[in-house]
Design an enzyme around this catalytic site. Structure first.
Site, PDB file in Angstrom:
ATOM      1  N   SER A  10      58.074  36.356  32.591  1.00 53.38           N
ATOM      2  CA  SER A  10      58.848  36.720  33.787  1.00 53.38           C
ATOM      3  C   SER A  10      60.345  36.538  33.560  1.00 53.38           C
ATOM      4  CB  SER A  10      58.420  35.847  34.971  1.00 53.38           C
ATOM      5  OG  SER A  10      57.074  36.063  35.289  1.00 53.38           O
TER       6      SER A  10
HETATM    7  N1  SAH Z   1      53.885  32.627  34.222  1.00 52.78           N
HETATM    8  C1  SAH Z   1      54.242  33.562  33.163  1.00 52.78           C
HETATM    9  C2  SAH Z   1      54.041  34.996  33.574  1.00 52.78           C
HETATM   10  C3  SAH Z   1      52.738  35.474  33.059  1.00 52.78           C
HETATM   11  S1  SAH Z   1      52.356  37.148  33.438  1.00 52.78           S
HETATM   12  C4  SAH Z   1      55.652  33.272  32.669  1.00 52.78           C
HETATM   13  O1  SAH Z   1      55.987  32.123  32.583  1.00 52.78           O
HETATM   14  O2  SAH Z   1      56.406  34.180  32.327  1.00 52.78           O
HETATM   15  C5  SAH Z   1      51.008  36.901  34.558  1.00 52.78           C
HETATM   16  C6  SAH Z   1      49.752  36.319  33.974  1.00 52.78           C
HETATM   17  O3  SAH Z   1      48.777  36.272  35.005  1.00 52.78           O
HETATM   18  C7  SAH Z   1      49.118  37.132  32.830  1.00 52.78           C
HETATM   19  O4  SAH Z   1      49.062  36.347  31.675  1.00 52.78           O
HETATM   20  C8  SAH Z   1      47.728  37.467  33.357  1.00 52.78           C
HETATM   21  O5  SAH Z   1      46.716  37.434  32.361  1.00 52.78           O
HETATM   22  C9  SAH Z   1      47.526  36.353  34.379  1.00 52.78           C
HETATM   23  N2  SAH Z   1      46.480  36.600  35.384  1.00 52.78           N
HETATM   24  C10 SAH Z   1      46.187  37.737  36.069  1.00 52.78           C
HETATM   25  N3  SAH Z   1      45.142  37.531  36.904  1.00 52.78           N
HETATM   26  C11 SAH Z   1      44.763  36.223  36.743  1.00 52.78           C
HETATM   27  C12 SAH Z   1      43.743  35.402  37.305  1.00 52.78           C
HETATM   28  N4  SAH Z   1      42.853  35.851  38.211  1.00 52.78           N
HETATM   29  N5  SAH Z   1      43.652  34.113  36.908  1.00 52.78           N
HETATM   30  C13 SAH Z   1      44.519  33.605  35.989  1.00 52.78           C
HETATM   31  N6  SAH Z   1      45.491  34.339  35.399  1.00 52.78           N
HETATM   32  C14 SAH Z   1      45.622  35.631  35.776  1.00 52.78           C
END
Ligand code: SAH
Length: 281
Positions: free
Chosen positions: A122
């Protein structure tokens, strides 16, 4: 609702009491005016790839130097991030350690970057603003920190590291095993004992450590799962992207749990990767 209209955010609907859960945008968003700003924490992956051209490091600009993060913090201030503890956390966490070697020169730009498996890290502006919103919750205002935190969507672990530098307890869930493993490896050198990484379906929350004072989702679905509300403490706050049914439009939703009700507010449009149910390999 006190303390919701933090600088930099546009609240597009008044707080509403006792929404039905799972919360859906066709229920909460009827009176929404068109959002004025679109925060893009996770650009469409194709754009992230297109911009992610490996570049030679600028001479004399070591990524381990505090200066690169100080410059990022100045830019965050300029766009309206005001909370000093959030700014300090953003200035302390080495974001370049969470991105691929070929992309490190872009690590302190306000941009999302690919982290593999179709996901992205992000943008710093969105991470800091969402955490600022969390800090507006009743329990967080009383204690001065986000309290017990649940993060849904660990990804590479960057936001989990920022949260862990602010909160006494953080649980972060990821449904993709390779990303869960990657985050564990990347966080290993700095991983504090109070950060717990869980491989699981975050749509179910994580009952063993509930209730949480703060719940933050890094992926957007078309409903806020009832499990998240069940696991939100009285005085707790949830911040999540929510998709308007039948569209690709997402907005940031804040839900505050009081003793007798839940209140929700809708903020500006965002663009997160989708929240998916079940586990992925
Ligand atoms: N927090 C991260 C952003 C990750 S992108 C950062 O620090 O930049 C969002 C993430 O959410 C992805 O890795 C995706 O696999 C995860 N995701 C989507 N649906 C999910 C669910 N039901 N449970 C856990 N993770 C999920």
């Amino acid at each position: 609702m006190v303390g919701l209209a933090e600088p930099g955010f546009v609240m597009t609907s008044p707080p509403s009491r006792s929404p039905k859960f799972p919360l859906r945008l066709d229920e909460v968003g009827k009176s929404l005016s068109a959002p004025r700003t679109v925060l893009r924490p996770q650009r469409p992956l194709a754009h992230a790839h297109a911009n992610a051209v490996p570049r030679a490091p600028a001479a004399g600009l070591g990524m381990d130097s505090d200066d690169v993060r100080k410059r990022m913090v100045l830019r965050l201030r300029a766009i309206g991030v005001v909370n000093e503890s959030v700014l300090a956390a953003m200035g302390a966490v080495p974001r370049h350690r969470f991105v691929d070697t070929a992309l490190v020169t872009q690590a302190y730009e306000d941009t999302s970057l690919p982290i593999g498996h179709g996901q992205t890290i992000s943008k710093p502006s969105v991470v800091s603003r969402m955490i600022e919103l969390l800090l507006g919750g009743a329990n967080a205002r009383a204690s001065g920190h986000p309290g017990r935190v649940l993060e849904i969507g660990t990804g590479c672990g960057y936001q989990a590291a920022v949260l862990a530098s602010l909160a006494p307890q953080v649980v972060s869930i990821e449904r993709l095993k390779p990303l869960h493993d990657k985050a564990r490896d990347l966080l290993a050198p700095m991983r504090p004992a109070h950060l717990r990484l869980v491989y699981g379906d975050g749509m179910l929350g994580h009952p063993p450590n509930a209730p949480y004072d703060s719940i933050i989702a890094a992926a957007g679905g078309d409903a806020v799962p009832a499990a998240w509300l069940d696991q939100l403490a009285v005085g707790g706050r949830l911040v999540a992207p929510l998709r308007r049914a039948g569209t690709q439009q997402q907005v940031l939703v804040v839900v505050d749990r009081t003793e007798h009700a839940c209140e929700h507010s809708v903020f500006e449009a965002v663009n997160f990767v989708p929240l998916r149910s079940g586990l992925g390999a």
